[in-house]
Design an enzyme around this catalytic site. Structure first.
Site, mmCIF file in Angstrom:
data_model
loop_
_atom_site.group_PDB
_atom_site.id
_atom_site.type_symbol
_atom_site.label_atom_id
_atom_site.label_comp_id
_atom_site.label_asym_id
_atom_site.label_seq_id
_atom_site.Cartn_x
_atom_site.Cartn_y
_atom_site.Cartn_z
ATOM 1 N N CYS A 22 -5.085 13.459 -20.804
ATOM 2 C CA CYS A 22 -6.125 12.533 -20.344
ATOM 3 C C CYS A 22 -7.263 12.468 -21.359
ATOM 4 C CB CYS A 22 -6.652 12.982 -18.982
ATOM 5 S SG CYS A 22 -7.734 11.780 -18.186
ATOM 6 N N CYS A 23 -7.700 13.622 -21.851
ATOM 7 C CA CYS A 23 -8.773 13.645 -22.850
ATOM 8 C C CYS A 23 -8.337 12.959 -24.146
ATOM 9 C CB CYS A 23 -9.193 15.075 -23.148
ATOM 10 S SG CYS A 23 -10.217 15.838 -21.870
ATOM 11 N N CYS A 56 -16.787 14.124 -17.397
ATOM 12 C CA CYS A 56 -16.244 13.207 -16.399
ATOM 13 C C CYS A 56 -16.311 13.868 -15.017
ATOM 14 C CB CYS A 56 -14.794 12.868 -16.731
ATOM 15 S SG CYS A 56 -14.582 11.977 -18.294
ATOM 16 N N CYS A 91 -13.563 16.340 -13.612
ATOM 17 C CA CYS A 91 -13.310 17.575 -14.355
ATOM 18 C C CYS A 91 -14.570 18.398 -14.594
ATOM 19 C CB CYS A 91 -12.649 17.253 -15.691
ATOM 20 S SG CYS A 91 -11.079 16.363 -15.541
ATOM 21 N N CYS A 124 -12.670 19.301 -24.943
ATOM 22 C CA CYS A 124 -11.912 18.086 -24.691
ATOM 23 C C CYS A 124 -11.074 17.677 -25.907
ATOM 24 C CB CYS A 124 -12.844 16.933 -24.294
ATOM 25 S SG CYS A 124 -14.121 16.576 -25.504
#
Length: 237
Positions: A120-121, A203, A206, A229
């Site tokens: 995702c990062c 975010c 997280c 990240c």
């Protein structure tokens, strides 16, 4: 890629040695002079970033200040961004991922961040940053040695081999108390989440509050073996 006005990495290391005892303002003044329009400030709108934004705006109005809009920032962060845009004489640049949240869900399933935060990062932060930084020779970050063990060895200026440009860390020696002392003394706006136990803000899915005595970044990616990240993982060399 050439390191701005420096011919070799050794010369850049010599500059870092000279700046080891310099103030953040002096480091910023050096970097802004050395790289001119080829430098930008990375801003996640945390406490350190707001200190640097305030300093940079006073030294060279109009400097490029960018943020990575993952589509998952806290509402408090988006409101602070609007306030900054209305308050400071800087150029705010929004950098977005190529993949929308809807497209990410369609390809990887819902809530990718909960199952594979590294992926995702990579999609929502690393790729957009790599694409954006191609237009610059140097970038300024709010990294501090005290933030976590992975950041204990940062220099005031260093070669960022991951993204192929110079990284400037003006607050590298500052403590958390020095950051907040500056904010309070200057009346610098900040994210209200800091007052609710969030020393590091990313975010919303997280990021959690941090308990007294925990590492400043303990609230990032809880439950995963992850503390960065991917934006600041490869230094030197």
């Amino acid at each position: 890629m050439a390191e701005g006005p420096f011919a070799t990495r050794a010369e850049l290391a010599e500059v870092a040695d000279r700046l080891e005892s310099a103030s953040p303002e002096a480091i910023l003044a050096w970097a802004l002079e050395a790289y001119g329009p080829g430098i930008c400030l990375a801003c996640g709108f945390g406490a350190e970033d707001m200190v640097l934004l305030d300093m940079v705006a006073g030294i060279r109005p109009g400097v490029d200040v960018f943020y990575l809009d993952t589509g998952l920032l806290f509402d408090e962060t988006y409101r602070l961004i609007q306030r900054v845009a209305e308050t400071y004489p800087v150029r705010i640049i929004r950098v977005e991922p190529v993949v929308s949240l809807e497209e990410q869900t369609a390809e990887y399933g819902p809530e990718l961040w909960s199952r594979d935060p590294d992926r995702c990062c990579a999609l929502r932060k690393v790729e957009p940053l790599q694409r954006f930084l191609q237009g610059y020779r140097a970038w300024i970050t709010g990294l501090r040695r005290q933030q976590s063990p992975t950041r204990a060895g940062i220099r005031p200026v260093e070669w960022d081999r991951r993204f192929g440009l110079v990284k400037v860390n003006p607050l590298f020696r500052w403590t958390r108390d020095e950051v907040w002392g500056y904010i309070r003394e200057r009346g610098v706006p900040y994210n209200p989440l800091h007052d609710r136990g969030y020393p590091s803000i990313g975010c919303w899915p997280c990021t959690t509050a941090v308990a007294p005595g925990e590492d400043e970044r303990a609230g990032r990616w809880r439950g995963h073996q992850k503390t960065e990240c991917g934006l600041h993982g490869a230094r030197g060399g």
